[in-house]
Design a protein around this motif. Structure first.
Motif, PDB file in Angstrom:
ATOM      1  N   GLY A 176      11.118 -12.157 -12.641  1.00 38.08           N
ATOM      2  CA  GLY A 176      12.129 -11.307 -12.023  1.00 38.08           C
ATOM      3  C   GLY A 176      13.115 -12.116 -11.220  1.00 38.08           C
ATOM      4  O   GLY A 176      13.271 -13.322 -11.412  1.00 38.08           O
TER       5      GLY A 176
ATOM      6  N   GLU B 106      18.448  -0.798 -14.801  1.00 36.69           N
ATOM      7  CA  GLU B 106      18.765  -0.309 -13.451  1.00 36.69           C
ATOM      8  C   GLU B 106      19.964  -1.046 -12.865  1.00 36.69           C
ATOM      9  O   GLU B 106      20.835  -0.441 -12.242  1.00 36.69           O
TER      10      GLU B 106
ATOM     11  N   VAL C 253      18.521  -5.000  -6.566  1.00 37.65           N
ATOM     12  CA  VAL C 253      17.832  -4.484  -7.760  1.00 37.65           C
ATOM     13  C   VAL C 253      16.833  -5.485  -8.327  1.00 37.65           C
ATOM     14  O   VAL C 253      15.732  -5.113  -8.742  1.00 37.65           O
ATOM     15  N   CYS C 254      17.178  -6.750  -8.355  1.00 41.81           N
ATOM     16  CA  CYS C 254      16.373  -7.768  -9.055  1.00 41.81           C
ATOM     17  C   CYS C 254      15.396  -8.449  -8.110  1.00 41.81           C
ATOM     18  O   CYS C 254      15.691  -9.503  -7.536  1.00 41.81           O
TER      19      CYS C 254
ATOM     20  N   ASP D  87      14.659  -5.468 -15.295  1.00 41.22           N
ATOM     21  CA  ASP D  87      15.611  -5.113 -14.243  1.00 41.22           C
ATOM     22  C   ASP D  87      16.987  -4.749 -14.790  1.00 41.22           C
ATOM     23  O   ASP D  87      17.812  -4.186 -14.077  1.00 41.22           O
TER      24      ASP D  87
END
Length: 109
Positions: A94, A15, A63-64, A12
């Motif tokens: 994640g 990004e 995002v994560c 991640d």
């Protein structure tokens, strides 16, 4: 001023860094290793004004995302002494672990 410390999965990190930079935040990246899975993580240091903390946290959350992954854990073979066979175990990977810390003093030299 606040310091946001975000520990994120390596997958991640690219990004997330791009998204933070695109939104005008400065980011310092540190390569780290997790203790449980002993897998690569990225720790990000983000200095922001108090009013912008929620915006940074929102970007991190967008995002994560968590997801399922497989990790090989050694399991002993029944009846054998000292013989271990890797057995895949499903784990959640994640997401992010985030700390927000007060900064007493900040200087850019």
């Amino acid at each position: 001023m606040k310091l946001v410390i975000a520990i994120v999965h390596d997958e991640d990190s690219f990004e997330l860094i791009e998204e933070l930079i695109d939104n005008g935040y400065k980011v310092t990246k540190l390569a780290t290793t997790g203790g449980f899975l002993k897998a690569g993580n990225t720790t990000l240091l983000i200095g922001v004004e108090k009013e912008k903390v929620d915006s940074v946290l929102s970007i991190i959350q967008d995002v994560c995302k968590t997801r399922k992954g497989a990790v090989s854990m050694p399991s002993p073979i029944v009846g054998s002494t000292g013989v271990f066979v890797p057995t895949p175990v499903e784990v959640t990977i994640g997401g992010a672990t985030v700390f927000v810390i007060d900064v007493e003093r900040f200087e850019r030299i």
